[in-house]
Design a protein around this motif. Structure first.
Motif, short mmCIF file in Angstrom:
data_model
loop_
_atom_site.label_atom_id
_atom_site.label_comp_id
_atom_site.label_asym_id
_atom_site.label_seq_id
_atom_site.Cartn_x
_atom_site.Cartn_y
_atom_site.Cartn_z
N ASN A 1 0.84 -1.20 0.00
CA ASN A 1 0.00 0.00 0.00
C ASN A 1 0.86 1.24 0.00
OD1 ASN A 1 -2.43 -1.23 -0.13
ND2 ASN A 1 -2.86 -1.14 2.05
N VAL B 1 -8.54 -0.39 -17.28
CA VAL B 1 -7.51 -0.39 -16.25
C VAL B 1 -6.16 -0.55 -16.96
CG1 VAL B 1 -6.65 -1.50 -14.16
CG2 VAL B 1 -9.10 -1.40 -14.60
N TYR C 1 -7.64 5.56 -9.48
CA TYR C 1 -6.92 4.30 -9.31
C TYR C 1 -7.89 3.23 -8.87
CZ TYR C 1 -2.52 6.70 -9.87
OH TYR C 1 -1.48 7.41 -10.38
N LYS C 2 -7.71 2.03 -9.42
CA LYS C 2 -8.58 0.90 -9.10
C LYS C 2 -7.78 -0.11 -8.28
CE LYS C 2 -11.91 -2.23 -10.97
NZ LYS C 2 -13.01 -1.85 -10.14
N PRO C 3 -8.22 -0.44 -7.07
CA PRO C 3 -7.53 -1.46 -6.29
C PRO C 3 -7.91 -2.86 -6.81
CG PRO C 3 -9.36 -0.56 -5.05
CD PRO C 3 -9.29 0.21 -6.33
N SER D 1 -2.70 -4.18 -5.00
CA SER D 1 -2.06 -3.10 -5.75
C SER D 1 -3.10 -2.22 -6.43
CB SER D 1 -1.09 -3.67 -6.78
OG SER D 1 -1.76 -4.58 -7.62
N ASN D 2 -2.72 -0.99 -6.70
CA ASN D 2 -3.62 -0.03 -7.35
C ASN D 2 -3.10 0.27 -8.74
OD1 ASN D 2 -5.33 0.38 -5.11
ND2 ASN D 2 -3.81 1.73 -4.19
N TYR D 3 -4.02 0.32 -9.70
CA TYR D 3 -3.65 0.61 -11.09
C TYR D 3 -4.50 1.77 -11.60
CZ TYR D 3 -1.00 -3.71 -11.30
OH TYR D 3 -0.06 -4.69 -11.09
N GLU E 1 1.03 5.06 -0.99
CA GLU E 1 0.05 6.12 -1.22
C GLU E 1 0.13 6.64 -2.65
OE1 GLU E 1 -2.41 7.31 0.74
OE2 GLU E 1 -1.87 5.66 2.07
N LYS E 2 -1.00 6.63 -3.32
CA LYS E 2 -1.10 7.16 -4.68
C LYS E 2 -2.06 8.35 -4.63
CE LYS E 2 0.71 3.76 -7.36
NZ LYS E 2 1.51 3.86 -8.51
#
Length: 150
Positions: free
Chosen positions: A31, A133, A102-104, A109-111, A33-34
């Motif tokens: 995780n 995505v 962003y999609k978890p 992970s987030n993309y 931060e984005k």
């Protein structure tokens, strides 16, 4: 008297055998931060790749579509998936961006993600939404069309 000692020993045994952990440290390195939104440069890159994919889908050019997909997506995408996408997405219409961010995913992970609607859909809640995505380098990780049920 024996019964009292037996009962007391049964009740006090868990107290004597219990252990206390003084310190608990949780680490989660995945995780990171984005920011909540994508930059305009990222949106331009991802949107361009999505539109290239849609044009290749329209002309059934599998070589171009394969080149735009991420390695993980290439493993699971078959000709049937391309046919289903071509049936579910109206490639003749223009697309309009309705949401970026962003999609978890399930691995934590987030993309980067962009959601589209058709430009001619003027309703406040779009009837059809297409979610794309991406990996950070612009490769497409997945495209999911969604139609609102009536």
């Amino acid at each position: 008297m024996n019964k009292i000692f037996l009962i007391l020993s049964m009740l006090s045994a868990p107290l004597f055998f219990s252990q206390e952990k003084a310190e608990l440290k949780i680490e989660n390195n995945k995780n990171i931060e984005k920011p909540l939104n994508l930059t305009t440069k990222q949106i331009k890159l991802y949107n361009g790749r999505f539109l290239e994919f849609i044009n290749a889908l329209k002309s059934s050019d599998h070589a171009v579509m394969e080149g735009l997909l991420a390695d993980n997506a290439k493993k699971v995408v078959t000709d049937d998936v391309y046919k289903k996408l071509a049936a579910d997405i109206n490639t003749g219409k223009k697309f309009e961006i309705i949401k970026t961010g962003y999609k978890p995913l399930m691995n934590g992970s987030n993309y980067p993600m962009i959601q589209y609607k058709y430009a001619d859909d003027k309703s406040s809640v779009p009837n059809e939404v297409i979610t794309a995505v991406f990996e950070n380098d612009g490769k497409i990780l997945g495209i999911k069309p969604f139609k609102k049920m009536k």
